[in-house]
Design a protein around this motif. Structure first.
Motif, short mmCIF file in Angstrom:
data_model
loop_
_atom_site.label_atom_id
_atom_site.label_comp_id
_atom_site.label_asym_id
_atom_site.label_seq_id
_atom_site.Cartn_x
_atom_site.Cartn_y
_atom_site.Cartn_z
N UNK A 74 30.92 35.02 -6.15
CA UNK A 74 31.30 35.50 -7.48
C UNK A 74 32.22 34.49 -8.16
N UNK A 75 32.03 34.31 -9.46
CA UNK A 75 32.87 33.40 -10.26
C UNK A 75 34.21 34.10 -10.50
N UNK A 76 35.26 33.58 -9.89
CA UNK A 76 36.56 34.24 -9.95
C UNK A 76 37.62 33.46 -10.71
N UNK A 77 37.38 32.18 -10.96
CA UNK A 77 38.39 31.38 -11.64
C UNK A 77 37.73 30.14 -12.25
N UNK A 78 38.48 29.49 -13.15
CA UNK A 78 37.98 28.29 -13.82
C UNK A 78 38.84 27.09 -13.50
N UNK A 79 38.24 25.93 -13.60
CA UNK A 79 38.98 24.67 -13.57
C UNK A 79 39.17 24.23 -15.01
N UNK A 80 40.41 24.07 -15.42
CA UNK A 80 40.70 23.72 -16.81
C UNK A 80 41.51 22.42 -16.85
N UNK A 81 41.50 21.77 -17.99
CA UNK A 81 42.23 20.52 -18.10
C UNK A 81 42.82 20.37 -19.50
N UNK A 82 43.96 19.70 -19.56
CA UNK A 82 44.56 19.35 -20.84
C UNK A 82 44.19 17.92 -21.24
N UNK A 83 43.46 17.24 -20.37
CA UNK A 83 43.04 15.88 -20.66
C UNK A 83 42.07 15.87 -21.83
N UNK A 84 42.11 14.81 -22.62
CA UNK A 84 41.13 14.63 -23.69
C UNK A 84 39.83 14.16 -23.05
N UNK A 85 38.83 15.03 -23.02
CA UNK A 85 37.60 14.76 -22.28
C UNK A 85 36.83 13.58 -22.88
N UNK A 86 36.76 13.51 -24.20
CA UNK A 86 36.03 12.41 -24.83
C UNK A 86 36.71 11.07 -24.53
N UNK A 87 38.05 11.04 -24.56
CA UNK A 87 38.78 9.82 -24.23
C UNK A 87 38.55 9.42 -22.78
N UNK A 88 38.50 10.41 -21.91
CA UNK A 88 38.26 10.16 -20.49
C UNK A 88 36.92 9.46 -20.29
N UNK A 89 35.88 9.95 -20.95
CA UNK A 89 34.55 9.34 -20.84
C UNK A 89 34.58 7.93 -21.44
N UNK A 90 35.21 7.78 -22.60
CA UNK A 90 35.27 6.46 -23.24
C UNK A 90 36.05 5.45 -22.39
N UNK A 91 37.12 5.88 -21.78
CA UNK A 91 37.90 4.98 -20.93
C UNK A 91 37.06 4.48 -19.76
N UNK A 92 36.24 5.37 -19.21
CA UNK A 92 35.37 4.97 -18.10
C UNK A 92 34.32 3.97 -18.57
#
Length: 219
Positions: A74-92
């Protein structure tokens, strides 16, 4: 006898259910921890300068970057982030392009005119499911234009299956997503390194519309 078996099953499930409740915060990082420290070889010829425009975050799921499932699935919790996801991809993408020999200029918007190739992109998926293993998926689409002509338009999809017995869910989610992003970013870089120098001389050389990358060890 049946009651005893049921009780035993419930007791065995307690460690899984007990640690699965409550959202986990994670910090998106790159490159992944699995990357070796070996130096990258320089290309025999310098690669072109490219202008990398800020990627748009077009994910359908933006509230979370992962899901935690308990011992019953059962889905009981989420993984969340305060990171800027688009910046993370661009940095990579920037890191991989620079490692391959490109000079990368970052910009917020498309210039009216440029002698260099312009890369725009959209982040489509950043998500990891955790049940008995971590299953990460990161995808982004990119368009490469040279002097107004489209040279490449593709979607790159990195997937990884990552097993870990650690109860530190945040770092494990981050590692699975980082490995997934690595697959997609490296696939894009390899193709651009191969095709862009010739395409800027002969813009008629273009690539197929889409590709999907699954790293070794993935599904």
């Amino acid at each position: 006898m049946k009651r005893a078996a049921l009780l035993a099953a419930l007791l065995l499930a307690v460690p899984f259910t007990g640690c699965a409740f409550g959202n986990r915060d994670l910090n998106l990082t790159y490159p992944p921890n699995t990357r070796g420290a070996a130096a990258q070889s320089s290309p025999t010829e310098p690669l072109p300068t490219v202008i990398l425009i800020d990627f748009l975050d077009q994910r359908t799921e933006k509230a979370a970057v992962g899901a935690i499932h308990n011992g019953f699935g059962a889905h009981t919790a989420d993984a969340i982030t305060k990171s800027n996801v688009a910046d993370w991809v661009m940095n990579a993408v920037t890191l991989e392009l620079q490692g391959a020999g490109f000079k990368v200029i970052r910009a917020h918007s498309v210039p009216k005119y440029s002698e260099n190739s312009i890369i725009t992109g959209e982040v489509l998926t950043v998500y990891c499911n955790m049940y008995t293993k971590y299953e990460g998926s990161v995808s982004f689409s990119v368009t490469v234009r040279y002097q107004g002509q489209e040279l490449l338009h593709k979607t790159y999809d990195g997937k990884i299956t990552y097993k870990s017995h650690s109860t530190k869910f945040g770092p494990q989610f981050a590692e699975a997503l980082s490995q997934s992003l690595e697959g997609a970013a490296k696939a894009f870089t390899a193709e651009l390194s191969r095709d862009l120098p010739a395409a800027t001389i002969n813009p008629g050389l273009t690539s197929a519309p889409s590709t999907s990358f699954v790293p070794l060890g993935g599904k």
